[in-house]
Write a protein that holds these residues in place. Structure first.
Motif, PDB file in Angstrom:
ATOM      1  N   UNK A   1       0.847  -1.184   0.000  1.00 47.85           N
ATOM      2  CA  UNK A   1       0.000   0.000   0.000  1.00 47.85           C
ATOM      3  C   UNK A   1       0.885   1.237   0.000  1.00 47.85           C
ATOM      4  N   UNK A   2       0.444   2.251  -0.690  1.00 46.73           N
ATOM      5  CA  UNK A   2       1.164   3.512  -0.731  1.00 46.73           C
ATOM      6  C   UNK A   2       0.142   4.613  -0.536  1.00 46.73           C
ATOM      7  N   UNK A   3       0.279   5.334   0.522  1.00 48.53           N
ATOM      8  CA  UNK A   3      -0.659   6.415   0.798  1.00 48.53           C
ATOM      9  C   UNK A   3       0.046   7.751   0.754  1.00 48.53           C
ATOM     10  N   UNK A   4      -0.660   8.742   0.280  1.00 49.76           N
ATOM     11  CA  UNK A   4      -0.089  10.081   0.258  1.00 49.76           C
ATOM     12  C   UNK A   4      -1.199  11.102   0.424  1.00 49.76           C
ATOM     13  N   UNK A   5      -0.816  12.274   0.860  1.00 50.28           N
ATOM     14  CA  UNK A   5      -1.778  13.359   1.027  1.00 50.28           C
ATOM     15  C   UNK A   5      -1.508  14.406  -0.038  1.00 50.28           C
ATOM     16  N   UNK A   6      -2.546  14.797  -0.750  1.00 52.98           N
ATOM     17  CA  UNK A   6      -2.422  15.789  -1.807  1.00 52.98           C
ATOM     18  C   UNK A   6      -3.346  16.948  -1.473  1.00 52.98           C
ATOM     19  N   UNK A   7      -2.813  18.142  -1.499  1.00 50.06           N
ATOM     20  CA  UNK A   7      -3.611  19.336  -1.214  1.00 50.06           C
ATOM     21  C   UNK A   7      -3.964  20.032  -2.513  1.00 50.06           C
ATOM     22  N   UNK A   8      -5.252  20.315  -2.699  1.00 45.71           N
ATOM     23  CA  UNK A   8      -5.734  21.018  -3.869  1.00 45.71           C
ATOM     24  C   UNK A   8      -6.299  22.367  -3.435  1.00 45.71           C
ATOM     25  N   UNK A   9      -6.105  23.378  -4.268  1.00 44.15           N
ATOM     26  CA  UNK A   9      -6.726  24.676  -4.012  1.00 44.15           C
ATOM     27  C   UNK A   9      -8.204  24.571  -4.377  1.00 44.15           C
ATOM     28  N   UNK A  10      -8.953  25.580  -4.022  1.00 47.73           N
ATOM     29  CA  UNK A  10     -10.390  25.588  -4.342  1.00 47.73           C
ATOM     30  C   UNK A  10     -10.590  25.536  -5.857  1.00 47.73           C
ATOM     31  N   UNK A  11      -9.777  26.287  -6.604  1.00 45.34           N
ATOM     32  CA  UNK A  11      -9.877  26.298  -8.065  1.00 45.34           C
ATOM     33  C   UNK A  11      -9.565  24.912  -8.647  1.00 45.34           C
ATOM     34  N   UNK A  12      -8.555  24.266  -8.117  1.00 45.76           N
ATOM     35  CA  UNK A  12      -8.205  22.923  -8.600  1.00 45.76           C
ATOM     36  C   UNK A  12      -9.311  21.914  -8.300  1.00 45.76           C
ATOM     37  N   UNK A  13      -9.939  22.044  -7.125  1.00 50.49           N
ATOM     38  CA  UNK A  13     -11.039  21.137  -6.783  1.00 50.49           C
ATOM     39  C   UNK A  13     -12.228  21.362  -7.716  1.00 50.49           C
ATOM     40  N   UNK A  14     -12.489  22.592  -8.058  1.00 49.98           N
ATOM     41  CA  UNK A  14     -13.582  22.880  -8.998  1.00 49.98           C
ATOM     42  C   UNK A  14     -13.287  22.255 -10.359  1.00 49.98           C
ATOM     43  N   UNK A  15     -12.027  22.315 -10.801  1.00 49.47           N
ATOM     44  CA  UNK A  15     -11.650  21.691 -12.072  1.00 49.47           C
ATOM     45  C   UNK A  15     -11.831  20.181 -12.006  1.00 49.47           C
ATOM     46  N   UNK A  16     -11.437  19.574 -10.888  1.00 43.59           N
ATOM     47  CA  UNK A  16     -11.590  18.122 -10.731  1.00 43.59           C
ATOM     48  C   UNK A  16     -13.061  17.726 -10.700  1.00 43.59           C
ATOM     49  N   UNK A  17     -13.861  18.487 -10.020  1.00 41.60           N
ATOM     50  CA  UNK A  17     -15.282  18.163  -9.906  1.00 41.60           C
ATOM     51  C   UNK A  17     -16.057  18.429 -11.191  1.00 41.60           C
ATOM     52  N   UNK A  18     -15.479  19.164 -12.128  1.00 44.75           N
ATOM     53  CA  UNK A  18     -16.155  19.474 -13.382  1.00 44.75           C
ATOM     54  C   UNK A  18     -15.985  18.361 -14.426  1.00 44.75           C
ATOM     55  N   UNK A  19     -15.273  17.316 -14.102  1.00 44.13           N
ATOM     56  CA  UNK A  19     -15.033  16.233 -15.072  1.00 44.13           C
ATOM     57  C   UNK A  19     -16.345  15.557 -15.450  1.00 44.13           C
ATOM     58  N   UNK A  20     -16.394  15.016 -16.659  1.00 46.62           N
ATOM     59  CA  UNK A  20     -17.617  14.403 -17.175  1.00 46.62           C
ATOM     60  C   UNK A  20     -17.966  13.102 -16.457  1.00 46.62           C
TER      61      UNK A  20
END
Length: 86
Positions: free
Chosen positions: A32-51
Motif C-alpha cells: 500500500x502507498x498512501x499520500x496526502x495531496x492538497x488542492x486549491x479551491x480552483x483545482x477542486x472545482x476543475x476536478x469536480x467538473x469532469x464528465x
C-alpha cells in the motif's frame, strides 16, 4: 538510571542458536502507498467538473490519471534504451 540498573534483553533462543526465517520475495503481495495531496479551491472545482464524475470516485480518478501519465512517460524511455542497444 545507572548502567548497572539497565535491563538486559535475553533472546530465547540465544542468537547463536536462532534459525533464519525464510523470505521469498515472489510470495510478497502488493503493498500500500498512501499520500496526502492538497488542492486549491480552483483545482477542486476543475476536478469536480469532469464528465465522469458520477461513474468514478475522485480518488480512483486521480490514481488512474497518475498511472496513465507514468505509463506515457515510461514509453519513450523504453524506446530510447532499445535504440542505444543497437
Amino acid at each position: 538510571m545507572t548502567d548497572t540498573e539497565r535491563p538486559v534483553h535475553i533472546m530465547n533462543p540465544p542468537v547463536a542458536e536462532a534459525k533464519e526465517i525464510p523470505y521469498d520475495p515472489a510470495q510478497q503481495g502488493p503493498g500500500l502507498f498512501g499520500m496526502e495531496i492538497n488542492f486549491s479551491r480552483e483545482e477542486m472545482e476543475r476536478l469536480n467538473a469532469r464528465k465522469s464524475r458520477g461513474e468514478e470516485p475522485l480518488g480512483r480518478f486521480i490514481k488512474r490519471a497518475a498511472l496513465e501519465a507514468a505509463d506515457r512517460e515510461a514509453k519513450p524511455l523504453a524506446s530510447d534504451d532499445l535504440r542505444e542497444a543497437d
